[in-house]
Design an enzyme around this catalytic site. Structure first.
Site, PDB file in Angstrom:
ATOM      1  N   HIS A 117      -3.601  -5.171   0.138  1.00 49.90           N
ATOM      2  CA  HIS A 117      -3.108  -5.671   1.431  1.00 49.90           C
ATOM      3  C   HIS A 117      -3.198  -7.198   1.449  1.00 49.90           C
ATOM      4  O   HIS A 117      -4.194  -7.755   1.903  1.00 49.90           O
ATOM      5  CB  HIS A 117      -3.961  -5.106   2.576  1.00 49.90           C
ATOM      6  CG  HIS A 117      -3.721  -3.658   2.839  1.00 49.90           C
ATOM      7  ND1 HIS A 117      -2.806  -3.210   3.762  1.00 49.90           N
ATOM      8  CD2 HIS A 117      -4.273  -2.545   2.294  1.00 49.90           C
ATOM      9  CE1 HIS A 117      -2.808  -1.875   3.779  1.00 49.90           C
ATOM     10  NE2 HIS A 117      -3.683  -1.462   2.901  1.00 49.90           N
TER      11      HIS A 117
ATOM     12  N   GLU B  29      -1.923  -9.316   3.319  1.00 53.23           N
ATOM     13  CA  GLU B  29      -1.916  -9.945   4.653  1.00 53.23           C
ATOM     14  C   GLU B  29      -3.315 -10.320   5.127  1.00 53.23           C
ATOM     15  O   GLU B  29      -3.475 -11.214   5.960  1.00 53.23           O
ATOM     16  CB  GLU B  29      -1.238  -9.026   5.683  1.00 53.23           C
ATOM     17  CG  GLU B  29      -1.923  -7.709   5.943  1.00 53.23           C
ATOM     18  CD  GLU B  29      -1.444  -6.569   5.047  1.00 53.23           C
ATOM     19  OE1 GLU B  29      -1.685  -5.400   5.392  1.00 53.23           O
ATOM     20  OE2 GLU B  29      -0.846  -6.850   3.991  1.00 53.23           O
TER      21      GLU B  29
ATOM     22  N   CYS C 271       0.843  -1.203   0.000  1.00 51.59           N
ATOM     23  CA  CYS C 271       0.000   0.000   0.000  1.00 51.59           C
ATOM     24  C   CYS C 271       0.880   1.255   0.000  1.00 51.59           C
ATOM     25  O   CYS C 271       1.510   1.562  -1.001  1.00 51.59           O
ATOM     26  CB  CYS C 271      -0.968  -0.040   1.187  1.00 51.59           C
ATOM     27  SG  CYS C 271      -2.318   1.152   1.016  1.00 51.59           S
TER      28      CYS C 271
END
Length: 592
Positions: free
Chosen positions: A527, A529, A400
């Site tokens: 993102h 994750e 990001c």
């Protein structure tokens, strides 16, 4: 009938209700049941989107763009499910819905009150949301685990406690049970375990009309039998209903801990639930995962360069994604937290010790990660870290904001645009390489970003990240950003080997960057994750760990297959009733 399990907490907040709720869901799911989860937060914010990470930790983003509490991340990772924004219920959402109804005239001139109107709205929300399918097979859940945030006795959570007091009679006793999580302190002066805080919190809960079926005791060391019997006597439960949840080396051990103490058997009897299989076989992979995390010998260090490093929950999902990847390649992860402001030249004058310590940490790490963030503080430090990673050929992943700053760094130091910047930090820059997105509304902060699951198309065949994703043509990942790379300047970068290998469906948004002639220099606008799972690590993070451990090239040469040493056994079963065991085998690398 839907079965509801309410998890409440006493004595202190942050006691581990989220992990316990996730673990209860996990052991029930391993018995073949379909499980969903709801998190209730008693604050008045509509959602978690406008919080600083220092308030409640990171903001977790869901497929539908919901910005929610990080506990929903725990539910998704433990249970391997996909939740929606309505699985996070806040006081703000409830009051907003009731006030909107009142304005429409739905209450027919009645006085709108906390009881019954707010409490009814809470019960209706829970019953409606519990039925929403959360797995790919679209099956309606059979069990709903509800976690009530905060601590019993708080003024702000009273309407929720009252709602569930009524709810237990509405859905009948055999369909509702309450797990209360409490703290057993052990003062160092005497070293004995104290039960008084637990007695007090259970008395308070019972005074509010809820009687706990299981008391989960959080303690530093295992609960002594005499303490267990004392809690049983004073808290109106059998000794078998007092469960010890002592501190463990890995959170993956918590489901095993609960299962060993007969939680499944108790819930089966108490809620009259049909169980298909014995959970032991199904929980094998959790046992293998926790055993493996204890056995790791090789180390790998990652420098996390961010601005919220004082509080590790600010990067909860990032740390989990790194852990999943490290576990997959059988390395013990060491995260070096670096406050990016300490890397800036101005710090050399102000606090030289901090400056040199930060650089020493950065230079000694095997890989560098720059995660997302907002605001100008610390951005120059991140750019210095990225520059070092690029020049020293250190494995780097930018997520990001980290990806946007990698673009700024390259523009300044390779293209010679010394004032290149994001319009977020310097609106007057002559080289705005990162700009506002058209849909960004500067006047309204909440929910005005590009949020949720979006598709990224790979534009080239030889991209490292594409190979890590199993040579996929596109990937669907979750986004949360207000700014984007300026597409008009794209050609200047690509001429110098800084390639935008992934773009959105329209080809207007730059999603993935890669640098030629570098072992691993990758930036992603999304993102990754948020979709990492213990058994299925996120590819960008796996790539970073592989590169940091010096194993990326071998992995790519083998067609992104790891050698069979240490893979999960075929006996391990799977966490969801329908998914194939083969998908869940966790590969590992040998040093070939």
């Amino acid at each position: 009938m839907m079965k509801y399990i309410l998890v409440t907490g006493g004595v202190i907040s942050g006691i581990g209700k989220g992990i316990i709720a996730s673990s209860v869901g996990t052991i029930l799911k391993s018995c073949g049941l379909h499980v969903t989860a709801i998190k209730i937060d008693p604050y008045i914010n509509i959602d978690a989107g406008t919080f600083s990470p220092y308030e409640h930790g990171e903001v977790f983003v869901l497929d539908d763009g919901g910005e929610v509490d990080l506990d929903l991340g725990n539910y998704e990772r433990f249970l391997d499910i996909r939740l929606t924004k309505d699985n996070n219920l806040t006081t703000g959402k409830i009051y907003q819905s009731v006030i909107n109804k009142e304005r429409r005239g739905d209450y027919l001139g009645k006085t709108v009150q906390v009881v019954p109107h707010i409490t009814d709205a809470i019960q209706e929300w829970v019953m409606k949301q519990a039925k929403v399918p959360v797995e790919d097979d679209g099956v309606e859940p059979q069990v709903c685990v509800i976690e009530l945030g905060g601590t019993v006795g708080d003024i702000e959570s009273m309407p929720f406690i009252e709602a569930f007091r009524q709810f237990q009679f509405k859905v009948k006793r055999e369909n509702f049970c309450n797990i209360h999580v409490s703290l057993i302190p052990q003062p160092s002066a005497t070293g004995e375990q104290k039960t008084k805080p637990t007695q007090n919190t259970v008395r308070e809960l019972r005074g509010l009309g809820l009687s706990p079926d299981l008391i989960m005791c959080r303690c530093a060391t295992a609960l002594e039998n005499s303490v267990k019997e004392k809690i049983s006597m004073f808290c109106h439960v059998e000794p078998e209903q007092v469960i010890c949840v002592a501190d463990v080396s890995s959170i993956y051990k918590v489901p095993l801990l609960l299962e060993q103490q007969g939680v499944v058997g108790f819930l089966t009897r108490r809620l009259n639930m049909p169980m298909e299989t014995q959970p032991r076989r199904m929980l094998t992979k959790w046992k293998e995962m926790s055993d493996r995390s204890d056995r790791l010998l090789e180390h790998c260090s990652i420098a996390l360069v961010g601005k919220y490093t004082k509080f590790s929950d600010s990067y909860a999902s990032v740390i989990k994604a790194l852990e999943h990847s490290a576990l997959a390649i059988s390395h013990k992860l060491e995260v070096k937290y670096i406050d990016s402001a300490n890397l800036e030249p101005s710090m050399l004058q102000e606090e030289p010790v901090k400056y040199h310590e930060a650089w020493q940490k950065l230079c000694s790490a095997d890989g560098i990660l720059v995660p997302g963030g907002f605001g100008v503080r610390g951005t120059e430090g991140k750019i210095h870290a990225i520059s070092w990673a690029r020049k020293q050929k250190k494995p780097f992943l930018g997520v990001c904001l980290g990806m946007q700053l990698a673009v700024c760094e390259f523009a300044r130091n390779t293209l010679g645009w010394t004032d290149a910047n994001s319009t977020e930090f310097d609106p007057d820059s002559e080289h705005p390489v990162v700009i506002d997105m058209p849909e960004h509304n500067p006047g309204q902060m909440g929910g005005t970003m590009r949020l949720g699951k979006r598709r990224t198309i790979f534009k080239t065949n030889n991209s490292v990240l594409r190979k890590l994703y199993g040579d996929a043509e596109y990937v669907d990942e979750r986004h949360r950003h207000r700014f984007e790379v300026n597409p008009e300047l794209k050609s200047h970068f690509e001429e110098k080997g800084f390639r935008f290998v992934g773009q959105d469906v329209e080809g207007e948004r730059m999603e993935v960057i890669e640098l030629d002639d570098h072992p691993y220099f990758v930036g992603v606008q999304y993102h990754p994750e948020f979709t990492s799972r213990p058994i299925k690590p996120s590819p960008p993070y796996l790539g970073l760990l592989l590169a940091a451990a010096g194993k990326l090239q071998g992995y790519l040469v083998k067609g992104c297959r790891l050698s069979p040493r240490d893979t999960y056994s075929d006996r391990s079963g799977s966490s969801s009733p329908d998914s194939e065991i083969s998908e869940l085998k966790m590969p590992s690398l040998s040093n070939e």
